[in-house]
Scaffold this active site. Sequence first.
Site, PDB file in Angstrom:
ATOM      1  N   HIS A  28       0.810  -1.221   0.000  1.00  0.00           N
ATOM      2  CA  HIS A  28       0.000   0.000   0.000  1.00  0.00           C
ATOM      3  C   HIS A  28       0.843   1.270   0.000  1.00  0.00           C
ATOM      4  O   HIS A  28       0.679   2.190   0.806  1.00  0.00           O
ATOM      5  CB  HIS A  28      -1.077   0.002   1.096  1.00  0.00           C
ATOM      6  CG  HIS A  28      -0.620  -0.157   2.527  1.00  0.00           C
ATOM      7  ND1 HIS A  28       0.390   0.576   3.082  1.00  0.00           N
ATOM      8  CD2 HIS A  28      -1.090  -0.945   3.523  1.00  0.00           C
ATOM      9  CE1 HIS A  28       0.539   0.240   4.347  1.00  0.00           C
ATOM     10  NE2 HIS A  28      -0.339  -0.690   4.630  1.00  0.00           N
ATOM     11  N   HIS A  82      -4.683  -8.102  15.079  1.00  0.00           N
ATOM     12  CA  HIS A  82      -4.710  -6.929  14.199  1.00  0.00           C
ATOM     13  C   HIS A  82      -5.636  -7.231  13.024  1.00  0.00           C
ATOM     14  O   HIS A  82      -5.507  -8.259  12.380  1.00  0.00           O
ATOM     15  CB  HIS A  82      -3.281  -6.626  13.733  1.00  0.00           C
ATOM     16  CG  HIS A  82      -3.153  -5.414  12.857  1.00  0.00           C
ATOM     17  ND1 HIS A  82      -4.048  -4.376  12.886  1.00  0.00           N
ATOM     18  CD2 HIS A  82      -2.210  -5.070  11.938  1.00  0.00           C
ATOM     19  CE1 HIS A  82      -3.675  -3.453  12.009  1.00  0.00           C
ATOM     20  NE2 HIS A  82      -2.573  -3.846  11.418  1.00  0.00           N
ATOM     21  N   GLU A  84      -6.051  -5.714  10.095  1.00  0.00           N
ATOM     22  CA  GLU A  84      -5.707  -5.330   8.721  1.00  0.00           C
ATOM     23  C   GLU A  84      -5.665  -6.570   7.822  1.00  0.00           C
ATOM     24  O   GLU A  84      -5.366  -7.675   8.267  1.00  0.00           O
ATOM     25  CB  GLU A  84      -4.356  -4.586   8.703  1.00  0.00           C
ATOM     26  CG  GLU A  84      -4.189  -3.720   7.469  1.00  0.00           C
ATOM     27  CD  GLU A  84      -3.022  -2.739   7.581  1.00  0.00           C
ATOM     28  OE1 GLU A  84      -2.293  -2.769   8.589  1.00  0.00           O
ATOM     29  OE2 GLU A  84      -2.843  -1.949   6.627  1.00  0.00           O
ATOM     30  N   ASP A  86      -3.864  -8.004   5.672  1.00  0.00           N
ATOM     31  CA  ASP A  86      -2.743  -8.940   5.507  1.00  0.00           C
ATOM     32  C   ASP A  86      -2.724  -9.967   6.652  1.00  0.00           C
ATOM     33  O   ASP A  86      -1.988 -10.952   6.580  1.00  0.00           O
ATOM     34  CB  ASP A  86      -1.397  -8.216   5.384  1.00  0.00           C
ATOM     35  CG  ASP A  86      -1.209  -7.122   6.412  1.00  0.00           C
ATOM     36  OD1 ASP A  86      -2.215  -6.574   6.899  1.00  0.00           O
ATOM     37  OD2 ASP A  86      -0.050  -6.798   6.715  1.00  0.00           O
ATOM     38  N   HIS A 148      -0.583  -0.152  15.099  1.00  0.00           N
ATOM     39  CA  HIS A 148      -0.735   1.135  14.444  1.00  0.00           C
ATOM     40  C   HIS A 148      -2.177   1.405  13.988  1.00  0.00           C
ATOM     41  O   HIS A 148      -2.428   2.376  13.264  1.00  0.00           O
ATOM     42  CB  HIS A 148       0.232   1.237  13.253  1.00  0.00           C
ATOM     43  CG  HIS A 148      -0.070   0.235  12.164  1.00  0.00           C
ATOM     44  ND1 HIS A 148      -0.488   0.613  10.916  1.00  0.00           N
ATOM     45  CD2 HIS A 148      -0.057  -1.103  12.143  1.00  0.00           C
ATOM     46  CE1 HIS A 148      -0.691  -0.446  10.155  1.00  0.00           C
ATOM     47  NE2 HIS A 148      -0.434  -1.504  10.871  1.00  0.00           N
ATOM     48  N   ASP A 167       1.956  -6.103  14.464  1.00  0.00           N
ATOM     49  CA  ASP A 167       2.935  -5.477  13.569  1.00  0.00           C
ATOM     50  C   ASP A 167       4.147  -4.886  14.310  1.00  0.00           C
ATOM     51  O   ASP A 167       5.188  -4.634  13.706  1.00  0.00           O
ATOM     52  CB  ASP A 167       2.255  -4.373  12.735  1.00  0.00           C
ATOM     53  CG  ASP A 167       1.451  -4.953  11.577  1.00  0.00           C
ATOM     54  OD1 ASP A 167       1.616  -6.154  11.276  1.00  0.00           O
ATOM     55  OD2 ASP A 167       0.656  -4.212  10.973  1.00  0.00           O
ATOM     56  N   TYR A 195      10.567  -0.125   8.658  1.00  0.00           N
ATOM     57  CA  TYR A 195       9.200  -0.450   9.062  1.00  0.00           C
ATOM     58  C   TYR A 195       8.698   0.559  10.092  1.00  0.00           C
ATOM     59  O   TYR A 195       7.582   1.088   9.985  1.00  0.00           O
ATOM     60  CB  TYR A 195       9.150  -1.880   9.636  1.00  0.00           C
ATOM     61  CG  TYR A 195       7.733  -2.375   9.784  1.00  0.00           C
ATOM     62  CD1 TYR A 195       7.102  -3.012   8.726  1.00  0.00           C
ATOM     63  CD2 TYR A 195       7.022  -2.171  10.947  1.00  0.00           C
ATOM     64  CE1 TYR A 195       5.787  -3.439   8.847  1.00  0.00           C
ATOM     65  CE2 TYR A 195       5.718  -2.584  11.078  1.00  0.00           C
ATOM     66  CZ  TYR A 195       5.105  -3.226  10.024  1.00  0.00           C
ATOM     67  OH  TYR A 195       3.807  -3.638  10.143  1.00  0.00           O
ATOM     68  N   HIS A 228       5.098  -9.711  10.937  1.00  0.00           N
ATOM     69  CA  HIS A 228       5.927  -9.688   9.714  1.00  0.00           C
ATOM     70  C   HIS A 228       7.382  -9.906  10.105  1.00  0.00           C
ATOM     71  O   HIS A 228       7.833  -9.389  11.123  1.00  0.00           O
ATOM     72  CB  HIS A 228       5.859  -8.324   9.009  1.00  0.00           C
ATOM     73  CG  HIS A 228       4.511  -7.937   8.514  1.00  0.00           C
ATOM     74  ND1 HIS A 228       3.903  -8.537   7.433  1.00  0.00           N
ATOM     75  CD2 HIS A 228       3.639  -6.992   8.945  1.00  0.00           C
ATOM     76  CE1 HIS A 228       2.727  -7.970   7.218  1.00  0.00           C
ATOM     77  NE2 HIS A 228       2.539  -7.033   8.130  1.00  0.00           N
TER      78      HIS A 228
END
Lengths: 403, 52
Positions: A28, A82, A84, A86, A148, A167, A195, A228
């Site tokens: 993104h 999380h 999100e 992914d 985040h 994350d 990151y 990640h």
Amino acid sequence: MADVYKAVKLTDRVYWVGAIDWTIRDFHGYTTHRGSTYNAYLIMADKITLVDTVKAPFKEELLSRIASVVNPKDIQVIVSNHSEMDHSGCLADMIKLVEPEKVVASTMGAKTLQDILHLDQEIIAVKDGEQLSLGNMNLRFMETRMLHWPDSMFSYLPEEEILFSHDAFGMHLASAERFDDEIDPAILQYEGATYFANILLPYSPLVTRLLGRVGSSGMTLKYIAPDHGPVWRKDIGGIIGKYGEWAVQRPTRKAVVVYGTMWHSTEHMARAISEGLANGGAIARCMSLDVFHRSDVAYEILDAGALVMGSSTLNNNMLPQAADVLTYLKGLRPVNLMGASFGSYGWSGEAPGQITDILKEMKIEVTAEPIKVQHVPRENDLARCYALGEDIALQLRRNKEVA
Amino acid sequence: MGKYVCNICGYVYDPAEGDPDGGIAPGTTFTDLPDDWVCPICGSGKDEFVPE
């Protein structure tokens, strides 16, 4: 899917069952030069538990890795740290397949997952500090709002001393190795900082507060398992220490010269400024937006003391690539920066003034009038640019806050 | 003077501190914040805030 995808053991009872994305380069709008991983973890407690899932196209890889340990249908609890996509991208499919007893997330996560996935299944909201029994083991939850996303949450497994940190403490790095001690520390440092700069920087004050909470929580950490990149098992103190440093954003003598150019005139100015900076004792980074991506600039800004931004003027405006990087940096809310602007122009020359206005909006301390040059810079123009670089270097050297 | 908490990110507006970065002086009650004031952490509007 063929059973080539196996789980990787963290401990006798906890496995990594995520996916490796070797080819992703655009996350993104953040350039991921080394690809990424989407980490999910399997806890072989009495109640078998899956912590997070993976991006939708990698569902079969997740299932295959789980199946190398246990039948996926035996999973009883799914935790979403999380929301999100992914990490939640195949959550809906996993719920259908596994039919878990419980799916849990933070209060905001329970709401966000419904907004994203439109599930029939109820998501159970867990509160900060709440504990969930998995039979012979327990998961303790800690809300980490805005690190985040509003839904972000840590899950801690005291019996194995593992912090599942979503994350946080992660990085975009595809690798066959799963642990920090198997990877070049310089790569970990670079990708970890990149990151942080691109994902967590706007919420730096919350990072500082969170590190304090983790420190005073009494949690002992043998593993930090992010969503990640590699699992931390060796240099846990190192990555926590780095987060503390990055969050404070103490500036260094580094000055980042970022520019967009049409016919190389603004580029000549950028190079002259960079020479002046270096001669004045600063560390100069000279970054053309034709070759550097906004996320590369963000990495350099993380520990910089100055941002010197240039653009040619195109149809009374700054170049689109300059507007791009400024919009991006403004959102990242860097602090402790001084700045200046410059640029060549044909007839009107609005860009440097526009840049300075945005730098001021970003609360960057603008220390010089914009340098504007009509068409190709002459020797005296380049001398002005060089002097600007020297002057910024001098101010960085004199600033006691600068490391 | 009461504190208000942001429903989205958990930020607490404390009138005693105000929001200096957002141009709000210490001593400003939540009610007296301008209508276009936003949460300094997540950017949500005043309508996302509830009394702590």
